[in-house]
Each structure stands twice: as C-alpha cells, then as structure tokens.
Design a protein around this motif. Structure first.
Motif, short mmCIF file in Angstrom:
data_model
loop_
_atom_site.label_atom_id
_atom_site.label_comp_id
_atom_site.label_asym_id
_atom_site.label_seq_id
_atom_site.Cartn_x
_atom_site.Cartn_y
_atom_site.Cartn_z
N UNK A 1 -31.27 7.76 34.09
CA UNK A 1 -30.19 8.08 35.02
C UNK A 1 -29.91 6.91 35.96
N UNK A 2 -30.97 6.23 36.43
CA UNK A 2 -30.75 5.10 37.33
C UNK A 2 -30.05 3.95 36.60
N UNK A 3 -30.43 3.71 35.36
CA UNK A 3 -29.80 2.64 34.57
C UNK A 3 -28.32 2.93 34.38
N UNK A 4 -27.98 4.19 34.10
CA UNK A 4 -26.57 4.56 33.94
C UNK A 4 -25.81 4.35 35.24
N UNK A 5 -26.44 4.66 36.37
CA UNK A 5 -25.81 4.47 37.68
C UNK A 5 -25.53 2.99 37.92
N UNK A 6 -26.49 2.14 37.56
CA UNK A 6 -26.31 0.69 37.71
C UNK A 6 -25.20 0.21 36.79
N UNK A 7 -25.22 0.64 35.54
CA UNK A 7 -24.18 0.24 34.59
C UNK A 7 -22.80 0.58 35.13
#
Length: 65
Positions: A1-7
C-alpha cells in the motif's frame, strides 16, 4: 500500500507539475519505509518529513541538483 501511494504521488509530480506532494500523516516506521522506497526506486526525487507527532507527514519533491 505504501509503494502504491508513492507511485501515485510521483505520478502527480510528473504529470501535474506540482512542486511537492504531501502524503497523509503516518507513524515513524511508515515514514521510514517511504524514505527507503524513494531513495531506492526514484533517484530523481527526494523525501522529507515535516510537522509534529502525531501529525508528521512525508513530502516528495524533485531533487534540485
């Protein structure tokens, strides 16, 4: 979820041309993970934290140099 937020946030910086993008308030471990993701996966960008606990947030922006 954090990676998607960064993307998603990096995409905003690239397409909308915003100077910086702020992520929601999060705990220290989550903020650290964001900093790691940026440093490893997005070399053109940098992350920094602002604010006071419990409302401390991570912001992303293009590197200036």
């Amino acid at each position: 979820a954090l990676k998607e937020m960064v993307d998603h946030s990096v995409e905003q910086l690239e397409t909308v041309g915003q100077e910086k993008v702020g992520l929601p308030s999060m705990n220290a471990a989550e903020r650290r993970e964001i900093h790691v993701i940026i440093s490893e996966d997005f070399p053109k960008y940098e992350s920094f934290s602002e604010g006071e606990e419990p409302d401390r947030r991570v912001f992303l922006r293009r590197k200036t140099s």
